[in-house]
Design a protein around this motif. Structure first.
Motif: not given
Length: 165
Positions: A24, A40, A22, A20
């Motif tokens: 953080n 997120d 994308a 993953h």
């Protein structure tokens, strides 16, 4: 904002991070294993993770540091009082040397809130625990836990994981 975390072996978490790109992730390790944490507005990507609402957020989580998670089980009836008390607290933690970040997390499921603090080092956390500011912010907390605690709080600690290790 939402926060998500899951536990696993360090190797598992590194693979998750690779799968993953994308996301953080903040990867952490302790003697008991590893932890992946991210914030997120989207949905949880973990199949067996925990989701939280971020109620308080100060500072940015760094790639290096010492993380202390104060896990506080709260009764259903005591949630509002606990959240209010925590929000009203005059907390000078962010003025302490070595402070990096704090998050106050409300669980989507279950009853265990998590207060996450990140420090430059374990010694910085110890200095905070032994400070006058700590004593002031924890004043009035005797040996008997408040009635809204469902169980005794417990602390877990981690070191940020260097991805090259």
């Amino acid at each position: 904002m939402k926060a998500y975390m899951t536990n696993g072996t360090v190797d598992f978490l590194k693979k998750l991070d690779d799968q993953h790109p994308a996301v953080n992730f903040h990867l952490m390790s302790s003697n008991a294993g590893g932890l992946a944490y991210y914030e997120d507005h989207k949905k949880n990507i973990f199949s067996s993770g925990r989701a939280y609402e971020v109620l308080i957020q100060k500072g940015a989580i760094q790639t290096e540091g010492y993380v202390v998670m104060n896990n506080i089980p709260v009764t259903d009836d005591g949630r509002a009082a606990f959240e209010d008390r925590f929000k009203q607290r005059q907390n000078d933690v962010d003025m302490m040397p070595g402070f990096q970040a704090v998050r106050f997390l409300k669980p989507d499921k279950g009853n265990t809130y998590v207060v996450v603090t990140q420090w430059a080092s374990a010694q910085d956390f110890e200095n905070w625990k032994n400070s006058e500011e700590f004593k002031k912010s924890h004043q009035g907390q005797g040996t008997k836990p408040p009635a809204y605690f469902a169980d005794r709080p417990f602390i877990t600690t981690y070191h940020m994981l260097n991805r090259e290790e």
